[in-house]
Design a protein around this motif. Structure first.
Motif, mmCIF file in Angstrom:
data_model
loop_
_atom_site.group_PDB
_atom_site.id
_atom_site.type_symbol
_atom_site.label_atom_id
_atom_site.label_comp_id
_atom_site.label_asym_id
_atom_site.label_seq_id
_atom_site.Cartn_x
_atom_site.Cartn_y
_atom_site.Cartn_z
ATOM 1 N N MET A 113 0.819 -1.206 0.000
ATOM 2 C CA MET A 113 0.000 0.000 0.000
ATOM 3 C C MET A 113 0.857 1.262 0.000
ATOM 4 N N ALA A 114 1.940 1.240 0.761
ATOM 5 C CA ALA A 114 2.810 2.413 0.830
ATOM 6 C C ALA A 114 3.433 2.733 -0.530
ATOM 7 N N LEU A 129 3.268 -7.227 -4.766
ATOM 8 C CA LEU A 129 1.859 -6.927 -4.503
ATOM 9 C C LEU A 129 1.517 -5.496 -4.902
ATOM 10 N N ALA A 130 2.455 -4.571 -4.716
ATOM 11 C CA ALA A 130 2.218 -3.188 -5.128
ATOM 12 C C ALA A 130 1.986 -3.100 -6.631
ATOM 13 N N PHE A 181 9.759 -8.058 1.843
ATOM 14 C CA PHE A 181 9.875 -6.800 1.112
ATOM 15 C C PHE A 181 9.681 -7.029 -0.386
ATOM 16 N N THR A 182 10.234 -8.099 -0.906
ATOM 17 C CA THR A 182 10.023 -8.446 -2.314
ATOM 18 C C THR A 182 8.551 -8.735 -2.575
ATOM 19 N N PRO A 219 0.409 6.011 -3.509
ATOM 20 C CA PRO A 219 0.884 7.296 -4.058
ATOM 21 C C PRO A 219 1.137 7.253 -5.561
ATOM 22 N N VAL A 220 1.719 6.145 -6.039
ATOM 23 C CA VAL A 220 1.983 6.028 -7.474
ATOM 24 C C VAL A 220 0.673 5.970 -8.254
ATOM 25 N N ALA A 221 -0.305 5.216 -7.738
ATOM 26 C CA ALA A 221 -1.587 5.085 -8.426
ATOM 27 C C ALA A 221 -2.322 6.417 -8.492
ATOM 28 N N VAL A 222 -2.314 7.173 -7.403
ATOM 29 C CA VAL A 222 -2.966 8.485 -7.399
ATOM 30 C C VAL A 222 -2.267 9.430 -8.382
#
Length: 332
Positions: free
Chosen positions: A103-104, A190-191, A184-185, A108-111
């Motif tokens: 989510m982190a 998932l991002a 982390f990967t 922001p990238v999606a917005v």
């Protein structure tokens, strides 16, 4: 013959007809059929949800009653031993950490992408770019998993070494050696997977902003960024939250991609870059086929926890949206 006057209006319907006209109840066969179908669909959904919850609860009670350890704090998963011991501490930690990382990175990238498509990109670029973003949402999870295992994991070693050099002193980004098959990967993968969902919904929300709001801000001398900050983002805040919750729901329940990339182990590592860990969905997918009946009950118990977490997340999102709705500009 006298012509009809404005006062010659037909009398209002009496009795039940007045009640039907005011209440809006179905009075035609088609309306009754549609009303019954809609009501039946809603009831069926509630019944299905209740049946799923009852099934999960029943099988979970059987498993937890036979667990010889604390179900919530045990760092082990051995339901087939002489004394069955299993717990969800590692699974809950891995699911939460990987979802928060996703989510982190993604929101922001999606917005930003949604704002670019809706307010900055020329029309001939915005349409194909939006189509490509929507197309990414249709890629199967196993394809993302294979790409992550064969391409992403080998190419993250350099980034992990950089984290270790400059942020390793925190302990959270310490990296020793080995393949980058860590939480982390998983979070990065998932991002990438939830990015199309959040982008598509946010883009549609931003396109619904009333043009008069933007034109009024421009008429007052606002810059493009000030228009977005004062008109677009407040109006679309609740929609962005909804889009984020949709993405979070997929991140929480993602199975095949996580199982392909992660090197599972029932350990809680202080470093996000160390291999190991696990998630609810990955653990169920990898162990269900080889589990006996009690082992399946244990996996179902972990699935119940994931089910409850999903409901709580969606409930919290609804509360946030309801509290912020009056400030979003949606009622303007």
């Amino acid at each position: 013959m006298t012509s009809p006057s404005l006062t010659d209006t037909p009398p209002p319907p009496a009795g039940n007809d007045v009640h039907s006209a005011v209440s809006g109840k179905a009075v035609r066969p088609g309306d009754r059929i549609f009303l019954g179908f809609s009501r039946g669909s809603g009831i069926a959904l509630l019944v299905i949800m209740a049946a799923i919850a009852a099934f999960l609860t029943y099988r979970s009670v059987l498993a937890i009653s036979g667990d010889k350890a604390n179900f919530f704090t045990t760092l082990d998963w051995n339901p087939t031993g002489v004394e069955p011991k299993f717990g969800i501490a590692v699974l809950a930690f891995g699911t939460a950490v990987s979802s928060v990382i996703a989510m982190a990175i993604a929101v922001p990238v999606a917005v930003g992408i949604a704002l670019f498509i809706s307010h900055y990109a020329p029309r001939r670029l915005a349409s194909p770019l939006g189509y490509v973003i929507d197309l990414l949402a249709a890629v199967p999870s196993i394809i993302y998993g294979l790409w992550g295992a064969l391409f992403l994991v080998p190419h993250l070693t350099g980034l992990y070494s950089w984290f270790d050099d400059y942020l390793g002193w925190t302990g959270i980004f310490a990296y020793g050696d080995g393949a980058a098959r860590s939480l982390f990967t998983v979070g990065i993968l998932l991002a990438i997977m939830i990015l199309p969902i959040v982008t598509s919904v946010s883009r549609e929300v931003f396109l619904q902003v009333p043009k008069m709001h933007e034109e009024a801000a421009l008429a007052l001398g606002a810059t493009r960024w000030e228009v977005i900050r004062m008109s677009v983002l407040p109006f679309g805040r609740s929609g962005v939250i909804s889009a984020s919750m949709l993405g979070l729901g997929r991140a929480l329940g993602e199975t095949m991609a996580v199982a392909t990339v992660l090197s599972p182990s029932f350990l809680i590592n202080t470093s996000l870059l160390d291999p190991g860990g696990g998630t609810f969905a990955q653990n169920i997918a990898s162990k269900f086929s080889e589990a006996d009946e009690f082992g399946q009950d244990a996996l179902i118990a972990s699935g119940l926890v994931l089910f409850v977490i999903t409901l709580l997340v969606n409930g919290a999102a609804r509360l946030i949206i309801a509290r912020r709705k009056e400030y979003s500009g949606a009622n303007a």
